[in-house]
Design an enzyme around this catalytic site. Sequence first.
Site, short mmCIF file in Angstrom:
data_model
loop_
_atom_site.label_atom_id
_atom_site.label_comp_id
_atom_site.label_asym_id
_atom_site.label_seq_id
_atom_site.Cartn_x
_atom_site.Cartn_y
_atom_site.Cartn_z
N PRO A 288 34.16 37.45 41.37
CA PRO A 288 34.66 36.70 42.53
C PRO A 288 34.56 37.57 43.78
O PRO A 288 35.48 38.31 44.12
CB PRO A 288 36.12 36.42 42.15
CG PRO A 288 36.49 37.55 41.24
CD PRO A 288 35.25 37.97 40.53
N ASP B 100 34.45 43.05 45.06
CA ASP B 100 35.03 42.30 43.97
C ASP B 100 36.52 42.14 44.24
O ASP B 100 37.27 43.12 44.26
CB ASP B 100 34.78 43.06 42.66
CG ASP B 100 35.22 42.28 41.42
OD1 ASP B 100 36.05 41.37 41.57
OD2 ASP B 100 34.75 42.62 40.32
N HIS B 101 36.94 40.89 44.45
CA HIS B 101 38.34 40.66 44.84
C HIS B 101 39.31 40.96 43.70
O HIS B 101 40.53 40.97 43.90
CB HIS B 101 38.52 39.21 45.30
CG HIS B 101 39.32 39.09 46.55
ND1 HIS B 101 40.52 39.75 46.75
CD2 HIS B 101 39.10 38.39 47.69
CE1 HIS B 101 41.00 39.45 47.93
NE2 HIS B 101 40.16 38.63 48.54
N ARG B 102 38.79 41.22 42.50
CA ARG B 102 39.68 41.58 41.40
C ARG B 102 40.17 43.02 41.51
O ARG B 102 41.25 43.35 41.00
CB ARG B 102 38.96 41.39 40.05
CG ARG B 102 38.58 39.96 39.74
CD ARG B 102 37.73 39.89 38.48
NE ARG B 102 36.48 40.62 38.64
CZ ARG B 102 35.54 40.74 37.68
NH1 ARG B 102 35.75 40.19 36.49
NH2 ARG B 102 34.42 41.39 37.91
#
Length: 475
Positions: free
Chosen positions: A272, A445-447
């Site tokens: 994401p 990566d938004h994680r």
Amino acid sequence: MAQVLEFKLPDLGEGLTEAEIVRWLVEVGEVVAVDQPVVEVETAKAMVEVPCPYGGVVTARFGEEGSELPVGAPLLTVAVGEGTAPGGPQQGPGTRGAAEGARARTTESAATGAEQPKAEGSGNVLVGYGTSEAPARRRRVRPVRPEPAASQAGAAVNGRPVRTAEPEGPVPVISPLVRRLARQNDLDLRELTGSGPDGLILRADVEYALRAATAQGGRAAVQQGVADQGPSAPLTGSPVSSAPRPGGIRTPLKGVRGAVADKLSRSRREIPDATCWVDADATELMRARTAINASGGPKISLVALLARICTAALARFPELNSTVDTQAREVVQLDHVHLGFAAQTDRGLVVPVVRDAHARDAEGLTAEFARLTEAARAGRLTPGELTGGTFTLNNYGVFGVDGSTPIINHPEAAMLGVGRIVPKPWVHEGELAVRQVVQLSLTFDHRVCDGGTAGGFLRYVADCVEQPAVLLRTL
């Protein structure tokens, strides 16, 4: 008496299961030394010269230039022992007889379960494959299934073809990807005859079966036509597709292009990602580089200065030098920076990796960038030089564009993009002036982090570009 040894295509690392023969470096009948390169192959990662761990006379080669071989398939046989010194036997009937004898002995040993003679080799082959002290294992033999008399006569029961009972146990398949392809298309692998070594089922076998099933209008083609004929037999009956094929140029997605397509697709599916960007005044950075190169020392490249800024920013924001372990559901923060950089070549886009970039100065980074770029353009990068990156620097400004939203190089967590540096109107010290401006973008990566961390990283990079003295405070 000479002993004929078989050298197989070694494991080339990073899960690669096949390679294309680009150029043979030796001829049948030629004397080779231990660890001498014998063939040049192209994988999805790089062009590789494969050394042979045996010294002797080449008695046979397997595979033509341009053909693909799976890992573990025979590459060549070498006669080792008496009469194989330089000036020994040349190509001729005797050599061909030795090659045929090698094949016969291999087949006989596989059928009887007899142990092969131990190979006296250097063991200096590629990743995951050795020639000395190999663990003992039983070779799997695919049983030969006699064709039933009913099938030979074309007999049928209630309008359906007669099938023989299938052997028990797992079906030998070259990779899990091939097994998944068959499962997704509801294809029973037991109905196929593999074209690989010892009946190994290759991707081409599954694809052929699926094409045949479409041509025959259902599963009957797979059960009867493909299982009996094999992937090399011509299709019979109706054409492969009743719909006309669209015109245009078709380019197979294989080699480097195929590997890039797979990796980018996986990145889009799994990560994401989000992107933030900022314009920065690079005038002072360009002046600093000019002053450094005018001092008489080794020339420093712009990409090396940007890489030095990246490693300093990652030291402040280590969350972006991470990877996500999806199995354990953990973010793994790495303690080293292996910096990848995008390089466009005639073979496609590749991302060479500068190992331990955080421990190199601008001069060392410049030299390593130059070496890897030259190797990339010549197609000489090794699999190890194309893998293991933790962060990527993408200088797309060389293509004359200002901005981009790059796709993260899976399994990394971020990529910094740098556009072209061009003169633009800019407010400098309260007055309008013409300055050298660059657009910087960060896809992350938004994680692994939130926008605050990503914004802080990008702002620090922009500050170093605008005021290179900021970088000195972190050295």
